[in-house]
Motif scaffolding. Structure first.
Motif, PDB file in Angstrom:
ATOM      1  N   LEU A  99     -15.621  13.277  -6.058  1.00 24.88           N
ATOM      2  CA  LEU A  99     -15.128  14.500  -5.433  1.00 24.88           C
ATOM      3  C   LEU A  99     -15.421  14.482  -3.936  1.00 24.88           C
ATOM      4  O   LEU A  99     -14.555  14.796  -3.125  1.00 24.88           O
ATOM      5  N   LEU A 100     -16.638  14.091  -3.574  1.00 27.91           N
ATOM      6  CA  LEU A 100     -16.994  14.047  -2.161  1.00 27.91           C
ATOM      7  C   LEU A 100     -16.235  12.956  -1.402  1.00 27.91           C
ATOM      8  O   LEU A 100     -16.083  13.051  -0.188  1.00 27.91           O
ATOM      9  N   ASN A 101     -15.757  11.938  -2.096  1.00 27.51           N
ATOM     10  CA  ASN A 101     -14.944  10.897  -1.471  1.00 27.51           C
ATOM     11  C   ASN A 101     -13.471  11.269  -1.421  1.00 27.51           C
ATOM     12  O   ASN A 101     -12.663  10.489  -0.939  1.00 27.51           O
ATOM     13  N   GLY A 102     -13.113  12.420  -1.949  1.00 27.17           N
ATOM     14  CA  GLY A 102     -11.729  12.878  -1.881  1.00 27.17           C
ATOM     15  C   GLY A 102     -10.831  12.357  -2.981  1.00 27.17           C
ATOM     16  O   GLY A 102      -9.613  12.395  -2.846  1.00 27.17           O
ATOM     17  N   PHE A 103     -11.409  11.884  -4.088  1.00 27.94           N
ATOM     18  CA  PHE A 103     -10.582  11.357  -5.180  1.00 27.94           C
ATOM     19  C   PHE A 103      -9.653  12.417  -5.745  1.00 27.94           C
ATOM     20  O   PHE A 103      -8.563  12.095  -6.194  1.00 27.94           O
ATOM     21  N   TYR A 104     -10.080  13.653  -5.750  1.00 27.33           N
ATOM     22  CA  TYR A 104      -9.309  14.704  -6.402  1.00 27.33           C
ATOM     23  C   TYR A 104      -8.559  15.576  -5.396  1.00 27.33           C
ATOM     24  O   TYR A 104      -7.941  16.557  -5.771  1.00 27.33           O
ATOM     25  N   THR A 105      -8.621  15.212  -4.132  1.00 27.25           N
ATOM     26  CA  THR A 105      -7.908  15.981  -3.107  1.00 27.25           C
ATOM     27  C   THR A 105      -7.097  15.053  -2.222  1.00 27.25           C
ATOM     28  O   THR A 105      -5.913  14.891  -2.418  1.00 27.25           O
ATOM     29  N   ARG A 106      -7.736  14.392  -1.257  1.00 29.39           N
ATOM     30  CA  ARG A 106      -7.040  13.589  -0.253  1.00 29.39           C
ATOM     31  C   ARG A 106      -6.416  12.322  -0.802  1.00 29.39           C
ATOM     32  O   ARG A 106      -5.307  11.968  -0.430  1.00 29.39           O
TER      33      ARG A 106
ATOM     34  N   ARG B 161      -5.018  11.458  -3.390  1.00 25.05           N
ATOM     35  CA  ARG B 161      -3.791  11.543  -4.183  1.00 25.05           C
ATOM     36  C   ARG B 161      -2.584  11.167  -3.335  1.00 25.05           C
ATOM     37  O   ARG B 161      -1.593  10.667  -3.843  1.00 25.05           O
ATOM     38  N   ALA B 162      -2.659  11.392  -2.034  1.00 25.55           N
ATOM     39  CA  ALA B 162      -1.542  11.075  -1.150  1.00 25.55           C
ATOM     40  C   ALA B 162      -1.533   9.607  -0.738  1.00 25.55           C
ATOM     41  O   ALA B 162      -0.547   9.124  -0.215  1.00 25.55           O
ATOM     42  N   TYR B 163      -2.622   8.902  -0.965  1.00 24.41           N
ATOM     43  CA  TYR B 163      -2.695   7.494  -0.586  1.00 24.41           C
ATOM     44  C   TYR B 163      -1.862   6.661  -1.557  1.00 24.41           C
ATOM     45  O   TYR B 163      -1.658   7.046  -2.695  1.00 24.41           O
ATOM     46  N   SER B 164      -1.452   5.502  -1.081  1.00 31.65           N
ATOM     47  CA  SER B 164      -0.732   4.597  -1.969  1.00 31.65           C
ATOM     48  C   SER B 164      -1.103   3.160  -1.639  1.00 31.65           C
ATOM     49  O   SER B 164      -1.627   2.868  -0.575  1.00 31.65           O
ATOM     50  N   GLY B 165      -0.839   2.291  -2.595  1.00 31.66           N
ATOM     51  CA  GLY B 165      -1.023   0.868  -2.392  1.00 31.66           C
ATOM     52  C   GLY B 165      -2.449   0.445  -2.122  1.00 31.66           C
ATOM     53  O   GLY B 165      -3.394   0.888  -2.784  1.00 31.66           O
ATOM     54  N   ARG B 166      -2.584  -0.412  -1.124  1.00 32.86           N
ATOM     55  CA  ARG B 166      -3.873  -1.012  -0.810  1.00 32.86           C
ATOM     56  C   ARG B 166      -4.891   0.023  -0.346  1.00 32.86           C
ATOM     57  O   ARG B 166      -6.073  -0.052  -0.683  1.00 32.86           O
ATOM     58  N   ARG B 167      -4.455   1.010   0.437  1.00 32.01           N
ATOM     59  CA  ARG B 167      -5.385   2.028   0.931  1.00 32.01           C
ATOM     60  C   ARG B 167      -6.004   2.814  -0.229  1.00 32.01           C
ATOM     61  O   ARG B 167      -7.191   3.097  -0.226  1.00 32.01           O
ATOM     62  N   LYS B 168      -5.189   3.150  -1.209  1.00 33.50           N
ATOM     63  CA  LYS B 168      -5.688   3.876  -2.364  1.00 33.50           C
ATOM     64  C   LYS B 168      -6.687   3.022  -3.138  1.00 33.50           C
ATOM     65  O   LYS B 168      -7.756   3.494  -3.532  1.00 33.50           O
ATOM     66  N   PHE B 169      -6.341   1.753  -3.342  1.00 30.14           N
ATOM     67  CA  PHE B 169      -7.227   0.855  -4.066  1.00 30.14           C
ATOM     68  C   PHE B 169      -8.566   0.702  -3.341  1.00 30.14           C
ATOM     69  O   PHE B 169      -9.630   0.776  -3.966  1.00 30.14           O
ATOM     70  N   LEU B 170      -8.532   0.501  -2.037  1.00 33.15           N
ATOM     71  CA  LEU B 170      -9.776   0.344  -1.269  1.00 33.15           C
ATOM     72  C   LEU B 170     -10.604   1.631  -1.257  1.00 33.15           C
ATOM     73  O   LEU B 170     -11.839   1.584  -1.311  1.00 33.15           O
ATOM     74  N   THR B 171      -9.952   2.774  -1.199  1.00 36.04           N
ATOM     75  CA  THR B 171     -10.671   4.051  -1.253  1.00 36.04           C
ATOM     76  C   THR B 171     -11.368   4.213  -2.596  1.00 36.04           C
ATOM     77  O   THR B 171     -12.521   4.646  -2.661  1.00 36.04           O
ATOM     78  N   ILE B 172     -10.705   3.832  -3.664  1.00 35.91           N
ATOM     79  CA  ILE B 172     -11.294   3.948  -5.001  1.00 35.91           C
ATOM     80  C   ILE B 172     -12.457   2.987  -5.167  1.00 35.91           C
ATOM     81  O   ILE B 172     -13.522   3.360  -5.670  1.00 35.91           O
ATOM     82  N   VAL B 173     -12.290   1.747  -4.717  1.00 40.12           N
ATOM     83  CA  VAL B 173     -13.373   0.765  -4.829  1.00 40.12           C
ATOM     84  C   VAL B 173     -14.575   1.205  -4.008  1.00 40.12           C
ATOM     85  O   VAL B 173     -15.720   1.098  -4.455  1.00 40.12           O
ATOM     86  N   ARG B 174     -14.333   1.724  -2.809  1.00 38.39           N
ATOM     87  CA  ARG B 174     -15.435   2.232  -1.978  1.00 38.39           C
ATOM     88  C   ARG B 174     -16.154   3.392  -2.675  1.00 38.39           C
ATOM     89  O   ARG B 174     -17.382   3.452  -2.715  1.00 38.39           O
ATOM     90  N   GLY B 175     -15.395   4.311  -3.243  1.00 41.77           N
ATOM     91  CA  GLY B 175     -15.992   5.456  -3.926  1.00 41.77           C
ATOM     92  C   GLY B 175     -16.801   5.051  -5.146  1.00 41.77           C
ATOM     93  O   GLY B 175     -17.898   5.570  -5.376  1.00 41.77           O
TER      94      GLY B 175
ATOM     95  N   GLY C 210     -11.283   0.231 -13.727  1.00 40.44           N
ATOM     96  CA  GLY C 210     -10.770   1.308 -14.567  1.00 40.44           C
ATOM     97  C   GLY C 210     -10.287   2.500 -13.761  1.00 40.44           C
ATOM     98  O   GLY C 210      -9.230   3.074 -14.048  1.00 40.44           O
ATOM     99  N   ALA C 211     -11.059   2.893 -12.744  1.00 42.61           N
ATOM    100  CA  ALA C 211     -10.654   4.029 -11.913  1.00 42.61           C
ATOM    101  C   ALA C 211      -9.388   3.702 -11.136  1.00 42.61           C
ATOM    102  O   ALA C 211      -8.467   4.522 -11.061  1.00 42.61           O
ATOM    103  N   ALA C 212      -9.330   2.509 -10.559  1.00 39.92           N
ATOM    104  CA  ALA C 212      -8.129   2.112  -9.811  1.00 39.92           C
ATOM    105  C   ALA C 212      -6.951   1.906 -10.757  1.00 39.92           C
ATOM    106  O   ALA C 212      -5.832   2.348 -10.473  1.00 39.92           O
ATOM    107  N   GLY C 213      -7.195   1.250 -11.877  1.00 42.18           N
ATOM    108  CA  GLY C 213      -6.120   0.976 -12.825  1.00 42.18           C
ATOM    109  C   GLY C 213      -5.507   2.231 -13.414  1.00 42.18           C
ATOM    110  O   GLY C 213      -4.281   2.300 -13.596  1.00 42.18           O
ATOM    111  N   SER C 214      -6.325   3.226 -13.717  1.00 41.08           N
ATOM    112  CA  SER C 214      -5.779   4.459 -14.287  1.00 41.08           C
ATOM    113  C   SER C 214      -4.894   5.184 -13.283  1.00 41.08           C
ATOM    114  O   SER C 214      -3.847   5.726 -13.644  1.00 41.08           O
TER     115      SER C 214
END
Length: 184
Positions: free
Chosen positions: A75-82, A84-98, A134-138
């Motif tokens: 939540l603090l990393n923005g998984f449930y807010t910000r 959602r608008a990301y796509s592709g590599r940026r989304k994957f890197l944000t999820i891995v970082r979180g 799992g988080a990125a894949g889902s």
């Protein structure tokens, strides 16, 4: 209150938080299975039995208490807010970082609160990798399904029940024909 928490909607985020919580728990169980299979493959059955016995005690007593750290950090990393608008590599890197940050917080709290009661590296490393995957894949699977299938609400809006007449100027053109099809 931070900006990203102002746009947080519990109703929308709760299913995703529950899915992330389930992914974290399934990742921990799968990482134990990987470690046990490795121990058995190496011919160390007694170590595998000790790993299972210790893990069952650890999972029941400690993992359940600390596992809500993951959705909180997400939540603090923005998984449930910000994000959602990301796509592709940026989304994957944000999820891995979180997930990496959540794992660090989890293992630090585990060490500080419970001392010697922790999982070994043979379980911890696959756990972090499986949780990130799992988080990125889902999320990637959800995006693929949303793009492939037309999702409609269960109930039609109140305006759709009124028979209105609409004039589409240029209905024979490309955009007009698509618009007419959608309106019908």
């Amino acid at each position: 209150m931070p900006q990203f928490l102002r746009s947080f909607r519990w109703r929308d985020a709760l299913p995703r938080m529950a899915a992330d919580f389930a992914v974290v728990h399934l990742s921990m169980i799968a990482s134990l299975a990987i470690s046990v299979v490795y121990q058995l493959g190496a011919g160390r059955a007694t170590e595998a039995e000790a790993l299972v016995a210790g893990f069952l005690r650890y999972y029941a007593a400690f993992f359940w208490l600390l596992s809500p750290v993951f959705p909180a950090v997400f939540l603090l990393n923005g998984f449930y807010t910000r994000s959602r608008a990301y796509s592709g590599r940026r989304k994957f890197l944000t999820i891995v970082r979180g997930v990496g940050l959540a794992a660090l917080v989890f293992f630090a709290l585990n060490f500080l609160l419970f001392g010697q009661e922790r999982v070994g590296r043979s379980v911890a490393v696959p756990f972090v990798l499986l949780a990130a995957g799992g988080a990125a894949g889902s999320r990637i699977l959800k995006d693929l399904l949303a793009r492939r299938f037309d999702l409609k609400p269960k109930t039609a809006p109140a305006l759709a029940s009124r028979p209105d007449t609409v004039l589409v100027v240029g209905g024979a053109g490309y955009i007009g024909s698509l618009l007419a099809e959608r309106l019908l």
